[in-house]
Write a protein that holds these residues in place. Structure first.
Motif, PDB file in Angstrom:
ATOM      1  N   LEU A  44       0.838  -1.201   0.000  1.00 12.77           N
ATOM      2  CA  LEU A  44       0.000   0.000   0.000  1.00 12.77           C
ATOM      3  C   LEU A  44       0.870   1.247   0.000  1.00 12.77           C
ATOM      4  N   PHE A  45       1.924   1.238   0.810  1.00 11.75           N
ATOM      5  CA  PHE A  45       2.798   2.396   0.977  1.00 11.75           C
ATOM      6  C   PHE A  45       4.248   1.926   1.018  1.00 11.75           C
ATOM      7  N   GLU A  46       5.083   2.558   0.242  1.00 11.25           N
ATOM      8  CA  GLU A  46       6.525   2.303   0.262  1.00 11.25           C
ATOM      9  C   GLU A  46       7.219   3.609  -0.060  1.00 11.25           C
ATOM     10  N   GLY A  47       8.382   3.806   0.497  1.00 10.56           N
ATOM     11  CA  GLY A  47       9.211   4.924   0.086  1.00 10.56           C
ATOM     12  C   GLY A  47       9.897   4.499  -1.203  1.00 10.56           C
ATOM     13  N   LEU A  48      11.147   4.143  -1.106  1.00 13.33           N
ATOM     14  CA  LEU A  48      11.874   3.552  -2.221  1.00 13.33           C
ATOM     15  C   LEU A  48      12.239   2.138  -1.780  1.00 13.33           C
ATOM     16  N   PRO A  49      11.510   1.142  -2.262  1.00 19.01           N
ATOM     17  CA  PRO A  49      11.755  -0.230  -1.793  1.00 19.01           C
ATOM     18  C   PRO A  49      13.052  -0.801  -2.358  1.00 19.01           C
ATOM     19  N   ILE A  50      14.071  -0.810  -1.541  1.00 17.19           N
ATOM     20  CA  ILE A  50      15.378  -1.326  -1.937  1.00 17.19           C
ATOM     21  C   ILE A  50      15.268  -2.788  -2.354  1.00 17.19           C
ATOM     22  N   THR A  51      14.340  -3.520  -1.771  1.00 15.49           N
ATOM     23  CA  THR A  51      14.145  -4.923  -2.148  1.00 15.49           C
ATOM     24  C   THR A  51      13.840  -5.056  -3.636  1.00 15.49           C
ATOM     25  N   SER A  52      13.112  -4.103  -4.185  1.00 18.52           N
ATOM     26  CA  SER A  52      12.778  -4.140  -5.612  1.00 18.52           C
ATOM     27  C   SER A  52      14.012  -3.887  -6.479  1.00 18.52           C
ATOM     28  N   ILE A  53      14.883  -3.040  -6.005  1.00 18.90           N
ATOM     29  CA  ILE A  53      16.134  -2.773  -6.726  1.00 18.90           C
ATOM     30  C   ILE A  53      17.033  -4.004  -6.665  1.00 18.90           C
ATOM     31  N   GLU A  54      17.098  -4.628  -5.499  1.00 20.85           N
ATOM     32  CA  GLU A  54      17.879  -5.860  -5.353  1.00 20.85           C
ATOM     33  C   GLU A  54      17.323  -6.968  -6.240  1.00 20.85           C
ATOM     34  N   ALA A  55      16.003  -7.077  -6.301  1.00 20.93           N
ATOM     35  CA  ALA A  55      15.376  -8.107  -7.131  1.00 20.93           C
ATOM     36  C   ALA A  55      15.726  -7.900  -8.601  1.00 20.93           C
ATOM     37  N   GLN A  56      15.703  -6.656  -9.062  1.00 17.23           N
ATOM     38  CA  GLN A  56      16.094  -6.367 -10.448  1.00 17.23           C
ATOM     39  C   GLN A  56      17.556  -6.727 -10.688  1.00 17.23           C
ATOM     40  N   ALA A  57      18.414  -6.392  -9.725  1.00 21.78           N
ATOM     41  CA  ALA A  57      19.840  -6.702  -9.860  1.00 21.78           C
ATOM     42  C   ALA A  57      20.067  -8.211  -9.969  1.00 21.78           C
ATOM     43  N   ALA A  58      19.185  -8.983  -9.342  1.00 24.85           N
ATOM     44  CA  ALA A  58      19.267 -10.441  -9.401  1.00 24.85           C
ATOM     45  C   ALA A  58      18.616 -10.995 -10.667  1.00 24.85           C
ATOM     46  N   GLY A  59      18.075 -10.103 -11.525  1.00 23.34           N
ATOM     47  CA  GLY A  59      17.429 -10.547 -12.750  1.00 23.34           C
ATOM     48  C   GLY A  59      16.080 -11.179 -12.519  1.00 23.34           C
ATOM     49  N   LEU A  60      15.425 -10.767 -11.460  1.00 21.39           N
ATOM     50  CA  LEU A  60      14.148 -11.367 -11.064  1.00 21.39           C
ATOM     51  C   LEU A  60      12.986 -10.524 -11.576  1.00 21.39           C
ATOM     52  N   PRO A  61      12.076 -11.110 -12.359  1.00 26.91           N
ATOM     53  CA  PRO A  61      10.895 -10.362 -12.788  1.00 26.91           C
ATOM     54  C   PRO A  61      10.105  -9.888 -11.569  1.00 26.91           C
ATOM     55  N   CYS A  62       9.565  -8.667 -11.645  1.00 27.16           N
ATOM     56  CA  CYS A  62       8.897  -8.050 -10.500  1.00 27.16           C
ATOM     57  C   CYS A  62       7.456  -7.671 -10.848  1.00 27.16           C
ATOM     58  N   VAL A  63       6.534  -8.014  -9.976  1.00 22.19           N
ATOM     59  CA  VAL A  63       5.146  -7.566 -10.072  1.00 22.19           C
ATOM     60  C   VAL A  63       4.905  -6.719  -8.829  1.00 22.19           C
ATOM     61  N   ILE A  64       4.656  -5.427  -9.051  1.00 21.58           N
ATOM     62  CA  ILE A  64       4.639  -4.459  -7.961  1.00 21.58           C
ATOM     63  C   ILE A  64       3.377  -3.618  -8.039  1.00 21.58           C
ATOM     64  N   SER A  65       2.814  -3.276  -6.893  1.00 20.74           N
ATOM     65  CA  SER A  65       1.609  -2.445  -6.898  1.00 20.74           C
ATOM     66  C   SER A  65       1.934  -1.053  -7.416  1.00 20.74           C
ATOM     67  N   ASP A  66       0.966  -0.457  -8.095  1.00 21.11           N
ATOM     68  CA  ASP A  66       1.192   0.865  -8.680  1.00 21.11           C
ATOM     69  C   ASP A  66       1.197   1.988  -7.652  1.00 21.11           C
ATOM     70  N   SER A  67       1.006   1.658  -6.382  1.00 23.24           N
ATOM     71  CA  SER A  67       1.109   2.678  -5.336  1.00 23.24           C
ATOM     72  C   SER A  67       2.566   2.905  -4.922  1.00 23.24           C
ATOM     73  N   VAL A  68       3.455   2.066  -5.416  1.00 24.95           N
ATOM     74  CA  VAL A  68       4.882   2.171  -5.121  1.00 24.95           C
ATOM     75  C   VAL A  68       5.530   3.111  -6.144  1.00 24.95           C
ATOM     76  N   THR A  69       6.507   3.866  -5.703  1.00 23.56           N
ATOM     77  CA  THR A  69       7.180   4.837  -6.576  1.00 23.56           C
ATOM     78  C   THR A  69       7.773   4.191  -7.821  1.00 23.56           C
ATOM     79  N   LYS A  70       7.656   4.883  -8.936  1.00 26.19           N
ATOM     80  CA  LYS A  70       8.195   4.396 -10.209  1.00 26.19           C
ATOM     81  C   LYS A  70       9.705   4.621 -10.290  1.00 26.19           C
ATOM     82  N   GLU A  71      10.258   5.361  -9.344  1.00 28.80           N
ATOM     83  CA  GLU A  71      11.699   5.637  -9.324  1.00 28.80           C
ATOM     84  C   GLU A  71      12.538   4.373  -9.173  1.00 28.80           C
ATOM     85  N   LEU A  72      11.947   3.296  -8.701  1.00 26.57           N
ATOM     86  CA  LEU A  72      12.692   2.066  -8.483  1.00 26.57           C
ATOM     87  C   LEU A  72      13.053   1.350  -9.780  1.00 26.57           C
TER      88      LEU A  72
END
Length: 118
Positions: free
Chosen positions: A32-60
């Motif tokens: 529902l609420f996230e600042g900048l979810p570092i977990t999402s950045i780590e997941a991308q670095a690991a080459g992991l496809p991500c499904v994320i709610s649109d309430s999370v910042t697009k900056e990630l």
């Protein structure tokens, strides 16, 4: 019909997070609420496809691995996106290189923050 089995394991504080990402098929963040979810950045670095709610910042987003879904969407829509992302054929090692080109790479981030605050 495709059936998705989701297993959740609470593992506590870990230092081997990259090995956990490599064991996953999809990173799923229905927040529902996230600042900048570092977990999402780590997941991308690991080459992991991500499904994320649109309430999370697009900056990630620094790769083509991120798919945003509205929290108002149906469970079927979430399910479809998770399946779609899990079926992707991905060269996971490429995404760590992409991280090094992004603003999230530590040496680059250090310079940007230093310039900003100084």
């Amino acid at each position: 019909m495709i059936i998705i089995l989701i297993y959740v394991k609470l593992v506590g504080s870990r230092v081997d997070v990259s090995s956990l990402y490599s064991a996953m098929d999809v990173f799923f963040l229905p927040s529902l609420f996230e600042g900048l979810p570092i977990t999402s950045i780590e997941a991308q670095a690991a080459g992991l496809p991500c499904v994320i709610s649109d309430s999370v910042t697009k900056e990630l987003v620094y790769s083509d691995l991120v798919c945003f879904v509205s929290l108002k969407s149906s469970l079927n829509e979430w399910n479809d996106q998770i399946i779609k992302q899990s079926m992707r054929k991905i060269n996971r090692s490429k995404y760590l290189c992409d991280l090094k080109e992004s603003s999230f790479y530590t040496p680059r981030a250090d310079k940007l923050l230093s310039k900003y605050y100084l």
